[in-house]
Design a protein around this motif. Sequence first.
Motif, PDB file in Angstrom:
ATOM      1  N   ILE A 306       0.862  -1.172   0.000  1.00 51.16           N
ATOM      2  CA  ILE A 306       0.000   0.000   0.000  1.00 51.16           C
ATOM      3  C   ILE A 306       0.899   1.223   0.000  1.00 51.16           C
ATOM      4  N   ASP A 307       0.879   1.939  -1.129  1.00 52.21           N
ATOM      5  CA  ASP A 307       1.783   3.074  -1.301  1.00 52.21           C
ATOM      6  C   ASP A 307       3.225   2.699  -0.976  1.00 52.21           C
ATOM      7  N   GLY A 308       3.629   1.531  -1.448  1.00 52.93           N
ATOM      8  CA  GLY A 308       5.013   1.107  -1.310  1.00 52.93           C
ATOM      9  C   GLY A 308       5.369   0.495   0.026  1.00 52.93           C
ATOM     10  N   ARG A 309       4.379   0.288   0.895  1.00 53.60           N
ATOM     11  CA  ARG A 309       4.622  -0.337   2.199  1.00 53.60           C
ATOM     12  C   ARG A 309       3.951  -1.700   2.228  1.00 53.60           C
ATOM     13  N   VAL A 310       4.627  -2.664   2.839  1.00 50.14           N
ATOM     14  CA  VAL A 310       4.185  -4.045   2.744  1.00 50.14           C
ATOM     15  C   VAL A 310       3.258  -4.416   3.895  1.00 50.14           C
ATOM     16  N   GLN A 311       2.225  -5.180   3.578  1.00 53.43           N
ATOM     17  CA  GLN A 311       1.327  -5.762   4.567  1.00 53.43           C
ATOM     18  C   GLN A 311       1.120  -7.224   4.206  1.00 53.43           C
ATOM     19  N   ALA A 312       1.634  -8.103   5.045  1.00 58.80           N
ATOM     20  CA  ALA A 312       1.447  -9.532   4.808  1.00 58.80           C
ATOM     21  C   ALA A 312       0.000  -9.902   5.091  1.00 58.80           C
ATOM     22  N   LEU A 313      -0.522 -10.854   4.342  1.00 59.15           N
ATOM     23  CA  LEU A 313      -1.896 -11.307   4.513  1.00 59.15           C
ATOM     24  C   LEU A 313      -1.933 -12.821   4.677  1.00 59.15           C
ATOM     25  N   ALA A 314      -2.943 -13.301   5.407  1.00 60.49           N
ATOM     26  CA  ALA A 314      -3.167 -14.735   5.517  1.00 60.49           C
ATOM     27  C   ALA A 314      -3.564 -15.278   4.142  1.00 60.49           C
ATOM     28  N   PRO A 315      -3.332 -16.564   3.884  1.00 61.40           N
ATOM     29  CA  PRO A 315      -3.648 -17.121   2.563  1.00 61.40           C
ATOM     30  C   PRO A 315      -5.079 -16.874   2.114  1.00 61.40           C
ATOM     31  N   ALA A 316      -6.050 -17.013   3.035  1.00 59.45           N
ATOM     32  CA  ALA A 316      -7.446 -16.817   2.635  1.00 59.45           C
ATOM     33  C   ALA A 316      -7.697 -15.373   2.229  1.00 59.45           C
TER      34      ALA A 316
END
Length: 384
Positions: A306-316
């Motif tokens: 998001i605007d070059g910043r990372v957010q890891a997400l769960a597989p689902a």
Amino acid sequence: MADPTGPVTPAGVSGPYPPAGPLAGFTIAVTAERRREELSALFERRGAKVIIAPTITIVPLGDDQALHAATEACVGLAPDIVVATTGIGFRGWLEAAEGWGMGDTLRAALNRARLIARGAKPCGAIRAADLREDWSAVTESSEEILERLLEQGIAGRRIAVQLHGGPQAEFTGALRAAGAAVVEIPVYRWTLPPDVAPVRRLVGQLTAGQIDAVTFTSAPAVLALLEIAGDSAGEVLEQFRGDTMAACVGPVTAAPLVEQDVPVVTPHRSRLGALVKTVTDELPLRSTRLGVAGTVLEIRGHAVLIDGRVQALAPAAMAILSTLAARPGTVVSKDRLAAALPRGTDGHAVDVAIARLRTALGPAGYIETVIKRGYRLRVDEPAA
């Protein structure tokens, strides 16, 4: 739009997203045994998640009876020409000969022969052994060496060819067809690893679409992956033809995949650093980038930027977001979203995944609910 150089914290989410490396959000598999730690570290330093699964292992030179026999044959042949194809292979050959008490005999045979190097690294190994190359292939290819030898005429010549990991039937066959007597030197032969479980896990991850790129540093590594995959080899090849990048250190390594109509990326120079740069340049081009709720949303393998910043997400949550992003601004039914979930389930599971996705992204209007119809990703103008 938020400033991509500063912390980005969606409303309701505590703490800033960490800065994203150029490969953040991507999962890359390393199939090499030699220098695998170095290669993995280079990718991790750029933000990638790395899966290490060596598909081949090297037979120790000092224990290799085939190399011992080939060395004796080479000395007995008294070669006119010796082709050195790799630096590490040429050095290892000399070291193994020293261990067998044949070092001086082999060096004497090499000193009497014309030494041809397949590029800078074998050339350096020849010089480090106090020998001198007659010529070095600028393109670092066996094809250039073959063309030169055939132009010069080799009928009746005795030629020793140091192999690099496996048979080179086309190269040595062409030499024999031109009238040369050829002995092949099988330095650092490849075999399957004693434990193939990591490779089988990799095959499962590949066919499940969980790997964004696989790197190969030798053709035998490609063949071994397909051999271990067994009945799933066709699915692995289809994945390479689709969403997973096959990255090879050079054209020789890429050949088994090219023969299977698999698109391959290779660097201009057959070096690990160049391979890493090629993957770093090419893989982000495959991500989906959209303008969403006043931000730039970039969807990668296991994370979103998001605007070059990372957010890891769960597989689902990642599966839901990827499915919505494939049809931005279009309502996607719960049934379609349920089918995209890793374990596949019902509309309630979709609602739960959406709720968790909104929590991860923040209530900034990324995802809209369309009563009784499904969900859609609200997009602005497409991101550049």
